[in-house]
Design a protein around this motif. Sequence first.
Motif, PDB file in Angstrom:
ATOM      1  N   ASP A 145       0.832  -1.204   0.000  1.00  0.00           N
ATOM      2  CA  ASP A 145       0.000   0.000   0.000  1.00  0.00           C
ATOM      3  C   ASP A 145       0.871   1.259   0.000  1.00  0.00           C
ATOM      4  OD1 ASP A 145      -2.153   1.659   0.124  1.00  0.00           O
ATOM      5  OD2 ASP A 145      -2.623   1.288   2.232  1.00  0.00           O
ATOM      6  N   GLU A 146       1.554   1.476  -1.127  1.00  0.00           N
ATOM      7  CA  GLU A 146       2.453   2.631  -1.203  1.00  0.00           C
ATOM      8  C   GLU A 146       2.747   2.993  -2.656  1.00  0.00           C
ATOM      9  OE1 GLU A 146       6.759   1.024  -0.653  1.00  0.00           O
ATOM     10  OE2 GLU A 146       5.592   0.052   0.907  1.00  0.00           O
ATOM     11  N   GLY A 147       2.288   4.133  -3.088  1.00  0.00           N
ATOM     12  CA  GLY A 147       2.634   4.677  -4.393  1.00  0.00           C
ATOM     13  C   GLY A 147       2.578   3.685  -5.537  1.00  0.00           C
ATOM     14  N   ALA A 148       3.572   3.772  -6.413  1.00  0.00           N
ATOM     15  CA  ALA A 148       3.595   2.953  -7.626  1.00  0.00           C
ATOM     16  C   ALA A 148       3.722   1.461  -7.330  1.00  0.00           C
ATOM     17  CB  ALA A 148       4.743   3.398  -8.534  1.00  0.00           C
ATOM     18  N   ARG A 149       4.295   1.103  -6.180  1.00  0.00           N
ATOM     19  CA  ARG A 149       4.462  -0.319  -5.845  1.00  0.00           C
ATOM     20  C   ARG A 149       3.119  -1.002  -5.575  1.00  0.00           C
ATOM     21  NH1 ARG A 149       9.083  -1.360  -1.568  1.00  0.00           N
ATOM     22  NH2 ARG A 149       9.457  -3.258  -2.760  1.00  0.00           N
ATOM     23  N   ALA A 150       2.057  -0.213  -5.461  1.00  0.00           N
ATOM     24  CA  ALA A 150       0.723  -0.786  -5.265  1.00  0.00           C
ATOM     25  C   ALA A 150       0.304  -1.656  -6.440  1.00  0.00           C
ATOM     26  CB  ALA A 150      -0.298   0.323  -5.040  1.00  0.00           C
ATOM     27  N   THR A 151       1.000  -1.539  -7.583  1.00  0.00           N
ATOM     28  CA  THR A 151       0.693  -2.418  -8.722  1.00  0.00           C
ATOM     29  C   THR A 151       0.858  -3.883  -8.343  1.00  0.00           C
ATOM     30  OG1 THR A 151       2.966  -2.149  -9.513  1.00  0.00           O
ATOM     31  CG2 THR A 151       1.282  -0.739 -10.507  1.00  0.00           C
ATOM     32  N   ASN A 152       1.720  -4.166  -7.353  1.00  0.00           N
ATOM     33  CA  ASN A 152       1.918  -5.554  -6.905  1.00  0.00           C
ATOM     34  C   ASN A 152       0.656  -6.148  -6.289  1.00  0.00           C
ATOM     35  OD1 ASN A 152       4.663  -5.707  -7.641  1.00  0.00           O
ATOM     36  ND2 ASN A 152       5.275  -4.676  -5.769  1.00  0.00           N
ATOM     37  N   ALA A 153      -0.305  -5.302  -5.937  1.00  0.00           N
ATOM     38  CA  ALA A 153      -1.534  -5.781  -5.288  1.00  0.00           C
ATOM     39  C   ALA A 153      -2.752  -5.690  -6.200  1.00  0.00           C
ATOM     40  CB  ALA A 153      -1.789  -4.987  -4.009  1.00  0.00           C
ATOM     41  N   LEU A 154      -2.549  -5.415  -7.498  1.00  0.00           N
ATOM     42  CA  LEU A 154      -3.702  -5.202  -8.375  1.00  0.00           C
ATOM     43  C   LEU A 154      -4.595  -6.438  -8.503  1.00  0.00           C
ATOM     44  CD1 LEU A 154      -2.377  -2.893 -11.233  1.00  0.00           C
ATOM     45  CD2 LEU A 154      -4.363  -2.479  -9.768  1.00  0.00           C
ATOM     46  N   VAL A 155      -3.992  -7.622  -8.573  1.00  0.00           N
ATOM     47  CA  VAL A 155      -4.821  -8.837  -8.660  1.00  0.00           C
ATOM     48  C   VAL A 155      -5.635  -9.000  -7.384  1.00  0.00           C
ATOM     49  CG1 VAL A 155      -4.802 -11.352  -8.848  1.00  0.00           C
ATOM     50  CG2 VAL A 155      -3.295  -9.988 -10.302  1.00  0.00           C
ATOM     51  N   GLY A 175      -9.898  -0.025  -2.557  1.00  0.00           N
ATOM     52  CA  GLY A 175      -9.788   1.412  -2.793  1.00  0.00           C
ATOM     53  C   GLY A 175      -8.428   1.961  -2.424  1.00  0.00           C
ATOM     54  N   HIS A 176      -7.736   1.330  -1.453  1.00  0.00           N
ATOM     55  CA  HIS A 176      -6.368   1.726  -1.120  1.00  0.00           C
ATOM     56  C   HIS A 176      -5.471   1.620  -2.352  1.00  0.00           C
ATOM     57  CE1 HIS A 176      -5.967   1.665   3.490  1.00  0.00           C
ATOM     58  NE2 HIS A 176      -7.273   1.546   3.247  1.00  0.00           N
ATOM     59  N   THR A 177      -5.547   0.457  -3.000  1.00  0.00           N
ATOM     60  CA  THR A 177      -4.682   0.208  -4.166  1.00  0.00           C
ATOM     61  C   THR A 177      -4.994   1.185  -5.288  1.00  0.00           C
ATOM     62  OG1 THR A 177      -4.536  -2.139  -3.591  1.00  0.00           O
ATOM     63  CG2 THR A 177      -3.977  -1.530  -5.855  1.00  0.00           C
ATOM     64  N   TYR A 178      -6.273   1.325  -5.610  1.00  0.00           N
ATOM     65  CA  TYR A 178      -6.652   2.184  -6.734  1.00  0.00           C
ATOM     66  C   TYR A 178      -6.349   3.657  -6.445  1.00  0.00           C
ATOM     67  CZ  TYR A 178      -8.977  -2.004  -8.477  1.00  0.00           C
ATOM     68  OH  TYR A 178      -9.248  -3.267  -8.920  1.00  0.00           O
ATOM     69  N   SER A 179      -6.527   4.089  -5.206  1.00  0.00           N
ATOM     70  CA  SER A 179      -6.195   5.476  -4.861  1.00  0.00           C
ATOM     71  C   SER A 179      -4.696   5.718  -4.969  1.00  0.00           C
ATOM     72  CB  SER A 179      -6.677   5.814  -3.444  1.00  0.00           C
ATOM     73  OG  SER A 179      -8.074   5.840  -3.390  1.00  0.00           O
ATOM     74  N   ALA A 180      -3.908   4.748  -4.513  1.00  0.00           N
ATOM     75  CA  ALA A 180      -2.445   4.890  -4.592  1.00  0.00           C
ATOM     76  C   ALA A 180      -1.989   5.039  -6.037  1.00  0.00           C
ATOM     77  CB  ALA A 180      -1.766   3.688  -3.946  1.00  0.00           C
ATOM     78  N   LEU A 181      -2.721   4.395  -6.961  1.00  0.00           N
ATOM     79  CA  LEU A 181      -2.372   4.444  -8.386  1.00  0.00           C
ATOM     80  C   LEU A 181      -3.142   5.535  -9.132  1.00  0.00           C
ATOM     81  CD1 LEU A 181      -2.242   0.584  -8.993  1.00  0.00           C
ATOM     82  CD2 LEU A 181      -0.315   2.145  -8.673  1.00  0.00           C
ATOM     83  N   LYS A 182      -3.833   6.397  -8.346  1.00  0.00           N
ATOM     84  CA  LYS A 182      -4.601   7.520  -8.893  1.00  0.00           C
ATOM     85  C   LYS A 182      -5.750   7.079  -9.801  1.00  0.00           C
ATOM     86  CE  LYS A 182      -0.986  11.043  -8.403  1.00  0.00           C
ATOM     87  NZ  LYS A 182      -0.290  10.305  -7.353  1.00  0.00           N
ATOM     88  N   ARG A 183      -6.245   5.862  -9.584  1.00  0.00           N
ATOM     89  CA  ARG A 183      -7.415   5.361 -10.305  1.00  0.00           C
ATOM     90  C   ARG A 183      -8.647   5.665  -9.429  1.00  0.00           C
ATOM     91  NH1 ARG A 183      -5.821  -0.604 -12.519  1.00  0.00           N
ATOM     92  NH2 ARG A 183      -8.100  -0.704 -12.592  1.00  0.00           N
ATOM     93  N   TYR A 184      -8.969   6.951  -9.325  1.00  0.00           N
ATOM     94  CA  TYR A 184      -9.944   7.393  -8.328  1.00  0.00           C
ATOM     95  C   TYR A 184     -11.368   6.952  -8.636  1.00  0.00           C
ATOM     96  CZ  TYR A 184      -6.076  10.244  -6.686  1.00  0.00           C
ATOM     97  OH  TYR A 184      -4.867  10.658  -6.206  1.00  0.00           O
ATOM     98  N   SER A 185     -11.703   6.792  -9.907  1.00  0.00           N
ATOM     99  CA  SER A 185     -13.045   6.315 -10.245  1.00  0.00           C
ATOM    100  C   SER A 185     -13.227   4.871  -9.761  1.00  0.00           C
ATOM    101  CB  SER A 185     -13.272   6.404 -11.755  1.00  0.00           C
ATOM    102  OG  SER A 185     -14.584   5.991 -12.082  1.00  0.00           O
ATOM    103  N   ASP A 186     -12.202   4.033  -9.990  1.00  0.00           N
ATOM    104  CA  ASP A 186     -12.252   2.650  -9.498  1.00  0.00           C
ATOM    105  C   ASP A 186     -12.294   2.635  -7.971  1.00  0.00           C
ATOM    106  OD1 ASP A 186     -12.153   1.473 -12.043  1.00  0.00           O
ATOM    107  OD2 ASP A 186      -9.966   1.574 -12.089  1.00  0.00           O
ATOM    108  N   ALA A 187     -11.523   3.524  -7.352  1.00  0.00           N
ATOM    109  CA  ALA A 187     -11.493   3.598  -5.885  1.00  0.00           C
ATOM    110  C   ALA A 187     -12.867   3.982  -5.342  1.00  0.00           C
ATOM    111  CB  ALA A 187     -10.442   4.598  -5.422  1.00  0.00           C
ATOM    112  N   ALA A 188     -13.525   4.944  -5.995  1.00  0.00           N
ATOM    113  CA  ALA A 188     -14.859   5.374  -5.548  1.00  0.00           C
ATOM    114  C   ALA A 188     -15.858   4.226  -5.650  1.00  0.00           C
ATOM    115  CB  ALA A 188     -15.328   6.569  -6.372  1.00  0.00           C
TER     116      ALA A 188
END
Length: 254
Positions: A145-155, A175-188
């Motif tokens: 749950d940190e910045g760009a490394r959040a891609t490791n948790a996308l699955v 929503g933690h993962t998507y917010s970290a990756l600035k995918r705010y619509s998915d996070a919402a």
Amino acid sequence: YFEAERSFRQAVALDPFCASAYWGMAMANVNNAKRAKEFLQTAEKYKAGVSPREQQWITALASYHRDEKRDEKERRKDYQKSLQQLVKDHPADIEAKAFLAVQMWSDNSKGVSYGDKKNVDVLLDAILAADPLHPANHYRIHLWDEGARATNALVSASNDGRSAPGIAHMWHMSGHTYSALKRYSDAAWQQEASARVDHAYMMGNYVLPDQIHNFAHNNEWLIRDLNNIGAVRRAVDLAKNMIELPRHPKFNTL
């Protein structure tokens, strides 16, 4: 934790001598050491009636709580060793791996380092290979749950809500993962799913918002996501709703 304890209480209503149910109530009181210790005393009293594997679980947690004047880091290290022994003794038990993984993650903030994140990830790999919809998806999201490394948790983010759909927090975590990756619509979307589950639970069980783990946190996060996608009116409406909700006389959060 509130609902977990109620579930184990129902088990005890059916079998008052079930030691593992008292262990479960102790686990549901991780934030209340005094109550946890009392439940564990009962679990130890009846543990001769459960399997050797269950006795290991009870002894591990009871040992952690027994001498609370001992250095907490040392107690945590010993508890981890007990969980490692469970994994070694029962290699097919993915629940033991899950408990060890989350314990390593949580102990890290208490000064018991797990070293490289891969030391935790390798446990999660084994669990999710056996069961892709295991709730341990939650732990992988936290781990990365940190910045760009959040891609490791996308699955795991795509699977977390489905792994325990009746638990609002599991939808929230993605929503933690998507917010970290600035995918705010998915996070919402995830935070709205979380809110829907909580609302259904409140209406079905006559539970007030402040009795629910992270209810305010989930919705505050949703307000930020809505701000980020420009849905200002929806954000303001939700903020007003949070202020207007019925409040518990004792348990209101900040």
